[in-house]
Write a protein that holds these residues in place. Structure first.
Motif: not given
Length: 309
Positions: A17-23, A25-27
């Motif tokens: 989740l942290k990596a996704i947040a930093q990138d 990624t999510l709408p």
């Protein structure tokens, strides 16, 4: 349409989740739910990463698995962010829930999870749903619950399949996973939630497996399916490194023939370990598998459910 992927706050879940947040990624209409289960540094770090990028996130305030909720003195407290406008306060309805538990500061969004019909009925009879008015209500996909409520809901599913003692994932390497968004639209729901590829079952220490299995979601038209790449060696609990190479070789052979939508950065990184002949550890494998699922769903949502829809 909103998607609430539900995570237990284990180390590899939080790392994903942290990596996704930093990138970024999510709408905005994919909003992860974290139920804290361990007092670890990754929990506040993950929450901070989402809020730093102004992305909404749900944190369960009364976790119901593990002993995290019973720990009075937290070494890694997250509550300094509880008034952030992008933080949604979640609560699991239990027999000990009171009306005060469901109250939130003015302007703070809330989410209520009702896993049992009887507890939801009691809350409704006490008029808690009207007096506290949670912004989101997550419920199982049961007909009697749909009949009980007259407001838009979020359906909560568990799609993970775990083989019994006489089977392995090799008995079902490919199958249907979800089309929850279609059912949600048909029933007039706000959205849907699931426990992603990890499932709702929680074990504090995990359990050994005879095989190494890579769980990969992918789309066929508008149907989400799951493919399981299973090691050939399933005789005992030894040699996870060698079993990983057996499984990842199958992924590396499968991935190039898949559409671009499936070839997410996380899945490409996972498949690359085959050519590199590198075993990153099973925790990294789980992190990348979860990241792939979120990246895949983000691509689908951007194409089919724009954020302002």
């Amino acid at each position: 349409m909103i998607y609430f992927p539900y995570f237990r706050g284990r180390q590899f879940d939080l790392q994903a989740l942290k990596a996704i947040a930093q990138d970024q990624t999510l709408p905005a209409n994919i909003i992860p739910i974290i139920e804290p289960v361990r007092d670890i540094k990754a929990l506040p770090q993950t929450i901070a990463a989402f809020l730093a990028h102004n992305h909404p996130l749900v944190v369960i305030t009364n976790p119901t698995v593990s002993d995290y909720g019973l720990t009075q003195q937290k070494l890694h407290d997250w509550t300094s962010w509880q008034h952030h406008p992008q933080l949604i306060l979640g609560h699991v309805l239990t027999p000990t829930t009171t009306a005060a538990d469901l109250m939130a500061p003015a302007g703070q969004r809330t989410l209520l999870i009702a896993r049992q019909y009887d507890e939801l009925t009691a809350a409704q009879h006490a008029h808690w749903l009207t007096t506290t008015q949670p912004d989101y209500l997550l419920v199982p996909p049961e007909a009697r619950i749909r009949q009980l409520l007259d407001r838009p809901q979020i359906s909560l599913y568990d799609h993970a399949w775990f083989p019994d003692k006489d089977q392995t994932y090799a008995n079902l390497t490919d199958g249907f996973f979800s089309d929850d968004w279609q059912l949600a639209a048909l029933r007039g729901y706000q959205g849907f939630s699931d426990y992603t590829i990890g499932g709702s079952h929680y074990s504090e220490h995990g359990y050994p497996a005879r095989a190494v299995t890579l769980h990969v979601t992918y789309f066929v038209h508008d149907q989400l399916r799951i493919h399981r790449f299973v090691s050939d060696d399933r005789a005992d609990f030894k040699h996870p490194k060698e079993k990983f190479f057996q499984a990842v070789a199958k992924l590396a052979a499968w991935l190039p023939a898949q559409p671009e939508q499936t070839q997410t950065p996380a899945l490409q990184q996972l498949a690359a370990y085959h050519d590199q002949h590198h075993f990153p550890g099973l925790g990294v494998v789980k992190r990348l598998s979860l990241m792939h699922h979120l990246e895949l769903m983000a691509r689908y949502f951007r194409d089919h459910y724009p954020e302002n829809s």
